[in-house]
Design an enzyme around this catalytic site. Structure first.
Site, PDB file in Angstrom:
ATOM      1  CG  HIS A  60      35.869  -1.728  30.718  1.00 37.20           C
ATOM      2  ND1 HIS A  60      35.509  -3.048  30.615  1.00 37.20           N
ATOM      3  CD2 HIS A  60      35.372  -1.127  29.607  1.00 37.20           C
ATOM      4  CE1 HIS A  60      34.837  -3.246  29.482  1.00 37.20           C
ATOM      5  NE2 HIS A  60      34.726  -2.086  28.858  1.00 37.20           N
ATOM      6  CG  HIS A  62      32.900   0.947  27.657  1.00 37.92           C
ATOM      7  ND1 HIS A  62      33.762   0.352  26.765  1.00 37.92           N
ATOM      8  CD2 HIS A  62      32.672   2.204  27.165  1.00 37.92           C
ATOM      9  CE1 HIS A  62      34.045   1.210  25.788  1.00 37.92           C
ATOM     10  NE2 HIS A  62      33.402   2.343  26.018  1.00 37.92           N
ATOM     11  CG  ASP A  64      29.238  -2.622  27.063  1.00 39.04           C
ATOM     12  OD1 ASP A  64      29.891  -1.615  27.363  1.00 39.04           O
ATOM     13  OD2 ASP A  64      29.716  -3.599  26.444  1.00 39.04           O
ATOM     14  CG  HIS A  65      31.648  -4.324  30.240  1.00 41.17           C
ATOM     15  ND1 HIS A  65      32.252  -5.550  30.133  1.00 41.17           N
ATOM     16  CD2 HIS A  65      31.561  -3.833  28.970  1.00 41.17           C
ATOM     17  CE1 HIS A  65      32.531  -5.793  28.857  1.00 41.17           C
ATOM     18  NE2 HIS A  65      32.127  -4.768  28.132  1.00 41.17           N
ATOM     19  CG  HIS A 150      38.516  -1.332  26.087  1.00 46.11           C
ATOM     20  ND1 HIS A 150      38.100  -1.703  24.828  1.00 46.11           N
ATOM     21  CD2 HIS A 150      37.374  -1.038  26.785  1.00 46.11           C
ATOM     22  CE1 HIS A 150      36.773  -1.643  24.777  1.00 46.11           C
ATOM     23  NE2 HIS A 150      36.318  -1.231  25.946  1.00 46.11           N
ATOM     24  CG  ASP A 173      34.849  -4.825  26.135  1.00 45.04           C
ATOM     25  OD1 ASP A 173      34.486  -6.003  26.055  1.00 45.04           O
ATOM     26  OD2 ASP A 173      34.057  -3.857  26.179  1.00 45.04           O
ATOM     27  CG  HIS A 237      31.306  -8.049  24.575  1.00 49.17           C
ATOM     28  ND1 HIS A 237      31.585  -7.364  23.421  1.00 49.17           N
ATOM     29  CD2 HIS A 237      31.185  -7.084  25.524  1.00 49.17           C
ATOM     30  CE1 HIS A 237      31.630  -6.060  23.657  1.00 49.17           C
ATOM     31  NE2 HIS A 237      31.377  -5.871  24.938  1.00 49.17           N
TER      32      HIS A 237
HETATM   33 ZN   LIG Z   1      34.352  -1.702  26.744  1.00 50.95          ZN
HETATM   34 ZN   LIG Z   2      31.859  -4.080  26.057  1.00 51.96          ZN
END
Ligand SMILES: [Zn+2]
Ligand SMILES: [Zn+2]
Length: 273
Positions: A60, A62, A64-65, A150, A173, A237
Site C-alpha cells: 500500500h 502509506h 512508511d512503506h 486497512h 498493514d 512493524h
Molecule cells: Zn499502513
Molecule cells: Zn505501516
C-alpha cells in the site's frame, strides 16, 4: 526461501529499526516487499542490493512503506548502468506514485546522464498494478494476491509467495480479514505487521490512538495464524518497538492464542522455509 526482515520499524523513528520492508530470497530471485526508511542499507546487510532485485512488491502507499522506493529506483538504475528495467508490482495508484518519484528525481537524473556516457536515459521502471486475486510469476516464485483491510487506506493488497514447495504470506498493514486468512492458509511463514493494543492505549496522544482501528494487534495476528494453520508467525512493524528484553513478553502474549513457532527480532532476522 529466506525471508529477511529488512525493516522491523514503523513510522515512528527508531535508531535501530529501519522502516517496513521484507526481502525474500529464493535462489537467484530476490523480491522486496515494501520499501520503508533505510531499505537499501538493510538490503546490503542482507547480502542483496537493488541491482539484484527481480521485483519489488508494494502492499500500500502509506509513506512508511514506500518512502525509500526512490532510493531503490536510483540505486537500481545506477548499479545496472540503466540497462535493466526495474519491475514494481503494487495496488492501483502505484504507477502514478512511481512516475511522480521519477519526476522528483529529475535534477539528479539530468546530472548523472550529463556526467556518465553509459547512462543515456532515465530509470526504466515497469509498474504492474494489481487487483486483489491476481496471480503472477517473478523469477521462480509464484505470487498470489488478496485484498487486505486497512481502511481508509485503499486499495491495499497482501501477497503469498511460493517457491519449491515453500510458502510465505506477507500481508502488510491490515486488520484480520478473509484475504489474510486465504494468503496465510497453511503457509510456512506468515509475516504480520503488528501493534500492542495494551501498550498503545497507554500513550496519551490522539494520533497514536488512531492507529488502533486499522492494524492487527499481536493477539489478532496470533489468532489469524492459528485459524489459517500457518506454521510460523513472524511479527514485524512493532508498535511500540520492543527492546530485546521485552521479546519474551510479546511472544508469550501471542502464544496464548497460537501453538506454532513465533518469531520476533531485530532488523535482518532471517526465516528459512
Ligand atoms: Zn499502513
Ligand atoms: Zn505501516
Amino acid at each position: 526461501m529466506d525471508i529477511v526482515l529488512t525493516g522491523t520499524g514503523s513510522p515512528l523513528p527508531d535508531a535501530n529499526r529501519a522502516g517496513p520492508s521484507t526481502l525474500v530470497k529464493a535462489g537467484d530471485t530476490h523480491i522486496l516487499v515494501d520499501a520503508g526508511r533505510g531499505v537499501v542499507m538493510r538490503m546490503a546487510g542482507a547480502g542483496s542490493l537493488p541491482g539484484f532485485l527481480t521485483a519489488a512488491l508494494i502492499t500500500h502507499l502509506h509513506s512508511d512503506h514506500v518512502c525509500a522506493l526512490n532510493d531503490v529506483i536510483t540505486t537500481h538504475w545506477v548499479m545496472t548502468q540503466g540497462k535493466v528495467r526495474l519491475q514494481v508490482y503494487g495496488p492501483v495508484g502505484t504507477a502514478q506514485f512511481v512516475e511522480r518519484q521519477i519526476r522528483a528525481l529529475e535534477p539528479d537524473i539530468g546530472y548523472r546522464i550529463a556526467h556518465h556516457d553509459v547512462l543515456t536515459a532515465p530509470p526504466e521502471v515497469q509498474v504492474t498494478e494489481l487487483e486483489p486475486g491476481d496471480s503472477f510469476t517473478v523469477g521462480d516464485v509464484s505470487i498470489t494476491t488478496a485484498a487486505t483491510e486497512h481502511s481508509p487506506v485503499k486499495p491495499t493488497i497482501g501477497f503469498r509467495l511460493e517457491h519449491d514447495g515453500a510458502s510465505a504470506a506477507l500481508v502488510g498493514d491490515t486488520i484480520p480479514c478473509a484475504g489474510v486468512d486465504e494468503l496465510a492458509r497453511d503457509a510456512d511463514v506468515y509475516v504480520q505487521t503488528v501493534i500492542r493494543r495494551d501498550l498503545v492505549e497507554m500513550i496519551p496522544n490522539e494520533m497514536i490512538q488512531d492507529i488502533l482501528d486499522y492494524h492487527s494487534t499481536v493477539i489478532d495476528a496470533a489468532q489469524t495464524a492459528s485459524r489459517a494453520g500457518a506454521k510460523r508467525l513472524a511479527l514485524t512493524h512493532m508498535v511500540p518497538a520492543p527492546t530485546p528484553e521485552q521479546y519474551p513478553d510479546w511472544i508469550a502474549r501471542a502464544a496464548d492464542h497460537y501453538d506454532g513457532e513465533i518469531i520476533i527480532g531485530d532488523d535482518l532476522t532471517t526465516i528459512s522455509v
